[in-house]
Write a protein that holds these residues in place. Structure first.
Motif, mmCIF file in Angstrom:
data_model
loop_
_atom_site.group_PDB
_atom_site.id
_atom_site.type_symbol
_atom_site.label_atom_id
_atom_site.label_comp_id
_atom_site.label_asym_id
_atom_site.label_seq_id
_atom_site.Cartn_x
_atom_site.Cartn_y
_atom_site.Cartn_z
ATOM 1 N N CYS A 1 25.954 35.951 45.321
ATOM 2 C CA CYS A 1 26.624 35.318 44.186
ATOM 3 C C CYS A 1 26.397 33.803 44.300
ATOM 4 O O CYS A 1 26.885 33.170 45.239
ATOM 5 N N GLU B 1 31.623 47.162 39.642
ATOM 6 C CA GLU B 1 30.975 46.255 38.684
ATOM 7 C C GLU B 1 29.495 46.604 38.492
ATOM 8 O O GLU B 1 28.824 46.044 37.621
ATOM 9 N N CYS C 1 28.590 41.113 35.433
ATOM 10 C CA CYS C 1 28.424 40.186 36.551
ATOM 11 C C CYS C 1 26.929 40.040 36.831
ATOM 12 O O CYS C 1 26.228 41.045 36.962
ATOM 13 N N ASN D 1 38.979 38.870 37.138
ATOM 14 C CA ASN D 1 37.843 37.935 37.019
ATOM 15 C C ASN D 1 37.807 37.347 35.610
ATOM 16 O O ASN D 1 36.906 37.605 34.807
ATOM 17 N N CYS E 1 32.277 31.977 37.665
ATOM 18 C CA CYS E 1 32.016 33.417 37.740
ATOM 19 C C CYS E 1 31.416 33.817 36.390
ATOM 20 O O CYS E 1 31.985 33.484 35.340
ATOM 21 N N SER E 2 30.296 34.524 36.420
ATOM 22 C CA SER E 2 29.626 34.866 35.155
ATOM 23 C C SER E 2 30.490 35.784 34.297
ATOM 24 O O SER E 2 30.460 35.721 33.064
ATOM 25 N N LEU E 3 31.274 36.638 34.940
ATOM 26 C CA LEU E 3 32.139 37.544 34.177
ATOM 27 C C LEU E 3 33.215 36.746 33.442
ATOM 28 O O LEU E 3 33.459 36.958 32.252
HETATM 29 FE FE1 SF4 Z 1 31.807 36.696 39.474
HETATM 30 FE FE2 SF4 Z 1 29.884 38.417 40.030
HETATM 31 FE FE3 SF4 Z 1 30.217 36.312 41.582
HETATM 32 FE FE4 SF4 Z 1 32.024 38.329 41.597
HETATM 33 S S1 SF4 Z 1 29.893 38.408 42.266
HETATM 34 S S2 SF4 Z 1 32.469 36.147 41.540
HETATM 35 S S3 SF4 Z 1 31.974 38.932 39.437
HETATM 36 S S4 SF4 Z 1 29.602 36.289 39.418
#
Ligand code: SF4
Ligand code: 13P
Length: 315
Positions: free
Chosen positions: A272, A207, A179, A117, A89-91
């Motif tokens: 995503c 977000e 994100c 997250n 996850c980028s966050l």
């Molecule tokens: Fe992470 Fe964004 Fe994917 Fe949610 S949508 S899992 S915050 S990268």
């Protein structure tokens, strides 16, 4: 219609689920075929609760790493499997534990509220966790428990943090994470869509960036967006979050129209890439081989459990 998966794959999945005493928990951002075979589909708060109350020996978590890690923290007895360990996850990645520890050292008087997250190592450095569905409630509770003078550090999502600050009137120090999906929505293209569809309501995940949230008629977690869209008297929605949620919206309100909010480039950036690493084939393989499995030291689990359990107790 996409081609149906071979019947053998579904039969194998059923057989393995029984043999391994397994449940499949899936997030709303999973591909429709995964959502359709899951025992439970939900937002991150509902999934955390489902993982904690599960009596199954095996939890197959079709989501991203921090979610599966959360399941292990809350239900250490279960074997927690993921279809693909690379589903990050980028966050979460935007908040490395060492850098976060340094910031905390500089501000020991701040109460740390971390969005779910984030990694177990960040949770272990936090005072309470929140999700997008309870973040406002959690910060209000911190104010109630410790007074509105209590300084707060909110991590890692600066957009959710700014939104919560606005809703609670509580200034907060914000970790500057975002994100990669929610920061790509194009304000200009949304305005164009609204002009083409003046009867559509814009609904958005917190977000998203401030400019999008300011234009949204409803803001909420994936579950809250779904509930709102189904129950609203409106018939058309522009949905500013990962497009996987549209599957449940179309299933629950087939008579309504759902338009995914467009990203600012001509790309599939409203998908995503981490969530989309999971496939039915990988789920079957993970159950068959019982790997990849989420593992963590008992010490880290205990430290990460404290703020996570506090969130569940407060919400
Ligand atoms: Fe992470 Fe964004 Fe994917 Fe949610 S949508 S899992 S915050 S990268
Ligand atoms: P929800 O808490 O709304 O399920 O959101 C999780 C997430 O990763 C959003 O990008």
């Amino acid at each position: 219609m996409p081609p149906r998966k071979s019947e053998d794959l579904f039969a194998e999945l059923d057989r393995l689920k029984k043999e391994k005493n397994a449940v499949i928990l899936a997030h709303y951002y999973q591909n429709p075929d995964i959502q359709d075979v899951a025992d439970f589909v939900g937002d991150s708060l509902e999934l955390a609760r489902a993982a904690q109350r599960s009596k199954a020996k095996t939890i197959l978590f079709a989501g991203v790493h921090f979610m599966a890690e959360g399941a292990k923290i809350l239900n250490p007895e279960a074997k927690v499997l993921m279809p693909d360990l690379r589903a990050g996850c980028s966050l979460s990645d935007s908040c490395p534990p060492d850098a976060f520890a340094k910031l905390r050292e500089k501000h020991p008087d701040h109460f740390v509220v971390s969005y779910i997250n984030c990694s177990a190592a960040i949770k272990a450095q936090s005072d309470v966790i929140c999700t997008s569905s309870n973040a406002v409630k959690i910060v209000d509770r911190v104010k109630k428990e410790f007074g509105s003078d209590q300084k707060i550090l909110f991590a890692p999502d600066r957009n959710l943090g700014a939104y919560v600050s606005k809703m609670t009137g509580q200034p907060m120090m914000l970790w500057q994470g975002t994100c990669i999906v929610h920061e790509t929505f194009s304000q200009r293209k949304i305005i164009e869509l609204q002009t083409q569809h003046p009867d559509a309501e814009l609904i958005a995940h917190p977000e998203c960036e401030k400019e999008i949230l300011e234009k949204a008629e409803f803001i909420g977690s994936t579950s809250a967006l779904l509930k709102y869209a189904v129950e609203s008297s409106k018939k058309k929605f522009i949905v500013a979050t990962e497009e996987g949620i549209l599957h449940q919206m179309k299933k629950k309100a087939p008579e309504k129209e759902f338009i995914p909010a467009p990203p600012n480039k001509n790309c599939a950036c409203n998908e995503c890439p981490f969530m989309k690493l999971n496939t039915l084939e990988k789920i079957v393989a993970a159950l068959r081989d019982e790997t990849p499995e989420i593992q963590m030291s008992e010490d880290l689990r205990q430290r990460a459990l404290k703020p996570l359990q506090r969130m569940l107790d407060w919400s």
